[in-house]
Design an enzyme around this catalytic site. Sequence first.
Site, PDB file in Angstrom:
ATOM      1  CD  GLU A 126     134.245 -53.280  29.864  1.00 24.05           C
ATOM      2  OE1 GLU A 126     134.822 -53.820  28.883  1.00 24.05           O
ATOM      3  OE2 GLU A 126     134.711 -53.254  31.008  1.00 24.05           O
ATOM      4  CB  ALA A 129     131.436 -56.912  27.654  1.00 22.63           C
ATOM      5  N   GLY A 341      93.594 -44.755  20.305  1.00 24.89           N
ATOM      6  CA  GLY A 341      93.596 -44.205  18.948  1.00 24.89           C
ATOM      7  C   GLY A 341      94.652 -43.122  18.797  1.00 24.89           C
ATOM      8  CD  GLU A 365     119.238 -53.368  36.819  1.00 22.53           C
ATOM      9  OE1 GLU A 365     119.004 -54.102  37.787  1.00 22.53           O
ATOM     10  OE2 GLU A 365     118.934 -52.173  36.756  1.00 22.53           O
ATOM     11  CB  THR A 367     118.156 -58.890  27.046  1.00 23.82           C
ATOM     12  OG1 THR A 367     118.736 -60.195  26.897  1.00 23.82           O
ATOM     13  CG2 THR A 367     119.219 -57.833  26.725  1.00 23.82           C
TER      14      THR A 367
END
Length: 386
Positions: A126, A129, A341, A365, A367
């Site tokens: 959320e 959260a 490169g 899922e 950190t």
Amino acid sequence: MDFQFSAEQQELIQLVRKIARERVAPLAHQIDEREEIPAELFNTLRDAGLFGIAVPAEYGGTDMGILGLVLAVEEVSKYCCATGLLLLLTRLPLAAILYGGTEAQKRKYATGIAAGTLRGAFCLSEPDAGSDAANIQTRALRKGDKYVMNGTKCWISGAAHADFFTVAVKTDPAAGHKGMSVIIVEKGTPGLTVGKKEKKMGVRGLSVNQVIFEDCAVPAENLIGEENQGFKLIMKNLNAVRPVVAARGIGLAEGALTYWLGYGHERKTFGKPIVEHQGLQWMAADLAVDIEAARLLTYRAAMLVDQDKAGKESAHILSMAKYKATEVAVRTANDCLQMMGATGYMEDYPLARYVRDARQLTIVEGTSQIQKGLIARALIDGDLAW
Ligand SMILES: Cc1cc2nc3c(=O)[nH]c(=O)nc-3n(C[C@H](O)[C@H](O)[C@H](O)COP(=O)(O)OP(=O)(O)OC[C@H]3O[C@@H](n4cnc5c(N)ncnc54)[C@H](O)[C@@H]3O)c2cc1C
């Protein structure tokens, strides 16, 4: 200890490897640019039975468990991390149902996922959260034979195509994480809206959207497991899927290093192919060691889940696999881009996409910081049995 795959697992690897090379690889650039997985690829994966790999046979799957799913996700993620996510989504919204659902729920949703007739999304995060999952505010109030839901979920993968949503809610907000439950909401339920598609950095083939509940009434029988017992179910659900996220990481890393090897044989500087420069060889060797270590950890984690050890007893191993494999993916993609490169930096070549896609993996899922916290807690509590 046996490091051999069974004949069935080897067959699965060969099948998915062929599909990945012939059907996924040619579409990977387009999937990123057009931000969608074409229906023809979805159908190819479905017809090959890949949506039912981790679904029990009684619900139409091939019952090859999380290890089977890991092997398949690794193969497709070598070319396209979004297609790896599509396969992961055959498990993420289903795990709580398989662990805690009724027979009717399992029959409906697991059968639908395996057949490719139903798609799901897992709604936990959320706006206020993410890591702090116990702090969710989405409320489900029991009224007669219904739950009435209000709240907003965000960054939900696969929401735009989902037929059902596995939603974490608070049924007793005063009780904190002991007041959480998990409820299934079906597409088309009044009060359910799939909101804004976010503009994101990578894994663009599958969008993330908001999912909004406004006085959304669902039948009480859509509750998964027991009321207020949802926190454990959600944690077990997340734990069980960690090896699959890890598999997206190792597949991506293998794909990036393989691509660099092909390029490095052709590109010459100072009179020799760049693969012959020791400076790059040592970088590549470090990556190869890291990828192999992450693979072994991931396979072990998958086997633990398949032995029904996705609870606290092995959570730290599952966290180690997710943490290690996704960090290896970021480093490998980044180093391989460096070893190409300017060509690596151009969007006409896949490395830029691999770098963008890899960045997602250390966030979703749980950190890397959350995984390290869980591993450290297990270490301190003496759960690491060496
Ligand atoms: C592409 C994408 C797809 C997603 N798909 C889904 C999905 O399908 N369903 C779903 O529910 N969610 C999904 N998410 C959300 C994802 O799970 C969250 O982003 C993740 O859990 C982190 O939460 P947050 O972004 O709110 O970060 P926060 O929790 O705000 O964390 C911010 C930073 O603080 C660190 N941090 C937080 N707490 C601690 C701590 N205790 N100790 C140390 N460091 C800490 C974090 O590691 C991070 O670096 C998705 C996210 C992305 C980017």
